[in-house]
Design a protein around this motif. Structure first.
Motif, short mmCIF file in Angstrom:
data_model
loop_
_atom_site.label_atom_id
_atom_site.label_comp_id
_atom_site.label_asym_id
_atom_site.label_seq_id
_atom_site.Cartn_x
_atom_site.Cartn_y
_atom_site.Cartn_z
N TRP A 101 19.14 13.82 4.44
CA TRP A 101 19.70 12.74 3.62
C TRP A 101 18.92 12.59 2.32
CZ3 TRP A 101 16.71 8.31 2.59
CH2 TRP A 101 17.32 7.41 1.70
N ALA A 102 17.60 12.66 2.38
CA ALA A 102 16.77 12.52 1.17
C ALA A 102 17.08 13.63 0.18
CB ALA A 102 15.29 12.53 1.55
N LEU A 103 17.29 14.85 0.69
CA LEU A 103 17.65 15.97 -0.17
C LEU A 103 19.02 15.74 -0.81
CD1 LEU A 103 16.97 18.87 -1.16
CD2 LEU A 103 18.18 19.70 0.87
N HIS A 104 19.95 15.26 -0.02
CA HIS A 104 21.32 14.98 -0.48
C HIS A 104 21.32 13.88 -1.54
CE1 HIS A 104 25.74 14.50 1.11
NE2 HIS A 104 25.70 14.73 -0.18
N GLN A 105 20.47 12.89 -1.35
CA GLN A 105 20.43 11.71 -2.24
C GLN A 105 19.70 11.99 -3.55
OE1 GLN A 105 21.83 8.41 -1.22
NE2 GLN A 105 21.74 8.41 -3.45
N GLN A 106 18.98 13.08 -3.63
CA GLN A 106 18.10 13.35 -4.77
C GLN A 106 18.80 13.16 -6.11
OE1 GLN A 106 16.46 17.28 -4.79
NE2 GLN A 106 15.11 16.90 -6.53
N SER A 107 18.20 12.33 -6.96
CA SER A 107 18.62 12.07 -8.34
C SER A 107 19.96 11.35 -8.44
CB SER A 107 18.70 13.38 -9.14
OG SER A 107 17.44 14.01 -9.15
N ARG A 108 20.54 10.91 -7.32
CA ARG A 108 21.80 10.17 -7.37
C ARG A 108 21.49 8.69 -7.25
NH1 ARG A 108 26.70 13.44 -6.85
NH2 ARG A 108 27.57 11.49 -7.59
N ARG A 109 21.83 7.92 -8.27
CA ARG A 109 21.61 6.48 -8.24
C ARG A 109 22.93 5.71 -8.29
NH1 ARG A 109 16.16 6.08 -9.86
NH2 ARG A 109 15.18 7.78 -8.72
N ARG A 129 37.94 22.22 -0.88
CA ARG A 129 39.00 21.80 -1.79
C ARG A 129 38.48 21.63 -3.23
NH1 ARG A 129 43.05 19.78 1.64
NH2 ARG A 129 43.11 21.32 3.34
N LEU A 130 37.23 21.25 -3.37
CA LEU A 130 36.66 21.02 -4.69
C LEU A 130 36.16 22.30 -5.35
CD1 LEU A 130 34.59 17.77 -4.01
CD2 LEU A 130 36.67 17.94 -5.38
N LYS A 131 35.62 23.23 -4.55
CA LYS A 131 34.94 24.40 -5.11
C LYS A 131 35.79 25.66 -5.14
CE LYS A 131 30.03 23.44 -4.77
NZ LYS A 131 29.27 24.13 -5.79
N THR A 172 25.52 19.16 -5.07
CA THR A 172 25.95 19.62 -6.39
C THR A 172 27.48 19.65 -6.52
OG1 THR A 172 25.82 21.93 -5.64
CG2 THR A 172 23.87 20.99 -6.71
N ALA A 173 28.18 19.05 -5.58
CA ALA A 173 29.65 19.02 -5.63
C ALA A 173 30.14 18.25 -6.86
CB ALA A 173 30.21 18.40 -4.36
N PRO A 174 31.33 18.57 -7.37
CA PRO A 174 31.86 17.87 -8.55
C PRO A 174 32.05 16.37 -8.35
CG PRO A 174 33.08 19.90 -8.13
CD PRO A 174 32.19 19.68 -6.95
N GLU A 175 32.19 15.93 -7.12
CA GLU A 175 32.28 14.50 -6.83
C GLU A 175 31.47 14.20 -5.57
OE1 GLU A 175 36.31 13.81 -4.33
OE2 GLU A 175 36.63 14.44 -6.40
N PRO A 176 31.04 12.95 -5.38
CA PRO A 176 30.17 12.63 -4.24
C PRO A 176 30.83 12.94 -2.90
CG PRO A 176 30.19 10.84 -5.84
CD PRO A 176 31.27 11.79 -6.26
N LEU A 177 30.09 13.59 -2.02
CA LEU A 177 30.55 13.89 -0.66
C LEU A 177 29.46 13.44 0.31
CD1 LEU A 177 32.07 17.48 -1.15
CD2 LEU A 177 33.32 15.33 -0.83
#
Length: 250
Positions: A101-109, A129-131, A172-177
């Motif tokens: 989770w911490a890795l996933h959350q990195q730099s996202r506020r 679907r996004l990539k 790094t997905a184009p939208e939050p997942l």
């Protein structure tokens, strides 16, 4: 207290399964830390930086994370339990879910990457679907093979590395997942018990298939949604995914 003939009074209450305590500890820890990180509290920012160093590794492998809050929350919940013979499995599950989770959350506020009800299989389907190019067969996508590789892993070390790969792609997905990390922790706890592993694999596969049904807004049965799992008979346990292997330090 009076009882009828033949009845014995009992003050014992049934203890919750360890899996539920694993989920609770993960939920409590991330639920406490995520809003503080989103609010840019310095202590929470520093805590996530520490946690990320453990992503894809085993509990107690990173000395800087000894005594991390997630494991302390778990220890408090398990105190006095008589069925804690799988304590190490519980610790590994909570640790792995929290650090991912911490890795996933990195730099996202802007949004928390822990969200209740967002399954691993569903997130992978959304990522496809996004990539991938429009019209790509989801079942043949290299991203699906990454999910398959998690299911076919033979050790927790392999599961940790392969989940880290997926989380890096989600980040790094184009939208939050986001993901339901307490749910994932419970699944990881069960996965470590050989007799429960197939059930977890089926859950990941079912999540993947049901996500397609939900995205189309259908209530009917999706192809392969029942009785299917993330295991692909054409993919061996150690086959590399088409997007390349794990890059240390990413």
């Amino acid at each position: 207290m009076t009882t009828t003939s033949g009845e014995r009074p009992s003050n014992q209450t049934k203890e919750p399964p360890v899996q539920k305590l694993v989920e609770q500890a993960t939920r409590t820890y991330i639920g406490r830390l995520q809003p503080r990180y989103l609010a840019d509290h310095s202590v929470a920012v520093a805590e996530l930086a520490r946690l990320r160093r453990g992503a894809g590794k085993r509990a107690h492998q990173v000395t800087d994370l000894w005594g991390v809050g997630a494991l302390e929350d778990l220890a408090a919940l398990l105190e006095g339990r008589h069925d804690s013979d799988r304590l190490q499995d519980a610790e590994e599950a909570v640790f792995l879910a929290s650090t991912l989770w911490a890795l996933h959350q990195q730099s996202r506020r802007d949004q928390g990457m822990y969200a209740k009800g967002r399954s691993l299989g569903g997130a992978v389907r959304s990522l496809i679907r996004l990539k991938d190019s429009p019209g790509t067969d989801d079942e043949k996508s290299p991203l699906r093979k990454r999910l398959v590789r998690v299911g076919t892993a033979e050790s927790l070390d392999s599961v940790a590395v392969r989940l880290r790969e997926i989380v890096l792609l989600l980040r790094t997905a184009p939208e939050p997942l986001p993901l339901d990390y307490p749910r994932l922790a419970g699944q990881l706890y069960r996965w470590q018990h050989r007799t429960e592993r197939a059930g977890v694999q089926r859950e990941w596969g079912r999540e993947f298939h049901l996500a397609a049904t939900a995205s189309r807004g259908k209530s009917g049965k999706d192809t392969g949604a029942e009785g299917d799992d993330a295991i692909d008979p054409e993919l061996s346990a150690d086959e590399d995914g088409a997007y390349g292997g794990y890059a240390a330090g990413e």
